[in-house]
Design an enzyme around this catalytic site. Structure first.
Site, PDB file in Angstrom:
ATOM      1  CG  HIS A  43      -0.104   0.051   2.551  1.00  0.00           C
ATOM      2  ND1 HIS A  43       0.333  -0.917   3.307  1.00  0.00           N
ATOM      3  CD2 HIS A  43       0.288   1.156   3.265  1.00  0.00           C
ATOM      4  CE1 HIS A  43       1.189  -0.617   4.188  1.00  0.00           C
ATOM      5  NE2 HIS A  43       1.230   0.822   4.288  1.00  0.00           N
ATOM      6  CG  HIS A 130       7.836   4.346   0.682  1.00  0.00           C
ATOM      7  ND1 HIS A 130       7.728   5.570   1.512  1.00  0.00           N
ATOM      8  CD2 HIS A 130       7.981   3.282   1.658  1.00  0.00           C
ATOM      9  CE1 HIS A 130       7.589   5.108   2.746  1.00  0.00           C
ATOM     10  NE2 HIS A 130       7.716   3.756   2.766  1.00  0.00           N
TER      11      HIS A 130
END
Length: 186
Positions: A43, A130
C-alpha cells in the site's frame, strides 16, 4: 478501536501487488532481507495513527469523507526502487511512484492538514510516497540497487483506513474506505 494500530493509505490492486512482487523477486534474493512484506499488504501510506479512540474517529471519518469526496481519481505509475537507511545496508527497500504526481502530493497535503486541524500529531518529515517491499538488509555483501525495468500504472480512486492485526498474514485489514468522487477532466 483501542490497542490496534491504524493508518490511512492508498490501496493497490491485486494485479499491481502481484506484478511488483514478481518483478522484485526476479532481482533480489529473499534471504538478503530479514523480512519481506506480503504482497497483499502493499500500500502507499498517507498517515499512521497508532491507536484510535472511537469517539474521535467518528468525527474524523465524517470529515475525511467530505474531503475525499472532492478528490479526483488519478493514475499512479510505478517503476523505481529506493531505500531508506544506509546505502550499502538499507533498513527499508521500496518501490516508489515515478513520476510523483502533483495530485498525489496535493491530496496528501490536504489530508494531513485536516488531521492536524482535528488534533492528530502529524509527521514533520517530508512526504516520501513509497510501497515498502522488504525490511532490514542482512546479507554480508553490500546492497546493490536492482534495475528499475518495471513499468506499471493504475488508477487510484479511494483512501482506506487499515488496521494492523498481528499474528496473521497478510496483516493489514481494511476498516473503511473513502472514495474520490471529484469529476475527472475529459
Amino acid at each position: 478501536m483501542n490497542e490496534l494500530h491504524y493508518f490511512l493509505a492508498l490501496p493497490l490492486s491485486a494485479d499491481i501487488q502481484s506484478a511488483i512482487c514478481s518483478h522484485t523477486r526476479r532481482f533480489v534474493q529473499e534471504e538478503r532481507f530479514k523480512k519481506w512484506v506480503h504482497p497483499a499488504d502493499y500500500h502507499l501510506t498517507y498517515h499512521f495513527f497508532g491507536s484510535l479512540q472511537a469517539k474521535k474517529w467518528a468525527e474524523t471519518e465524517k470529515e475525511l469523507a467530505r474531503l475525499t469526496a472532492t478528490f479526483t481519481p488519478f493514475v499512479l505509475q510505478f517503476g523505481e526502487y529506493g531505500t531508506f537507511g544506509k546505502e550499502n545496508s538499507p533498513r527499508i527497500f521500496y518501490m516508489k511512484p515515478n513520476p510523483i504526481e502533483d495530485t498525489l502530493m496535493e491530496q496528501h497535503a490536504q489530508v494531513v492538514a485536516l488531521l492536524a486541524q482535528l488534533g492528530y500529531p502529524v509527521d514533520s518529515r517530508p512526504f516520501s510516497p513509497h510501497v515498502t517491499i522488504a525490511r532490514k538488509w542482512v546479507d554480508i555483501k553490500p546492497y546493490v540497487q536492482p534495475p528499475s525495468r518495471f513499468r506499471y500504472s493504475e488508477k487510484v480512486g479511494r483512501l482506506c483506513l487499515y488496521k494492523t492485526v498481528t499474528g496473521q498474514t497478510p496483516k493489514y485489514e481494511e476498516v473503511c474506505s473513502f472514495p474520490f468522487l471529484g469529476r475527472e477532466e475529459q
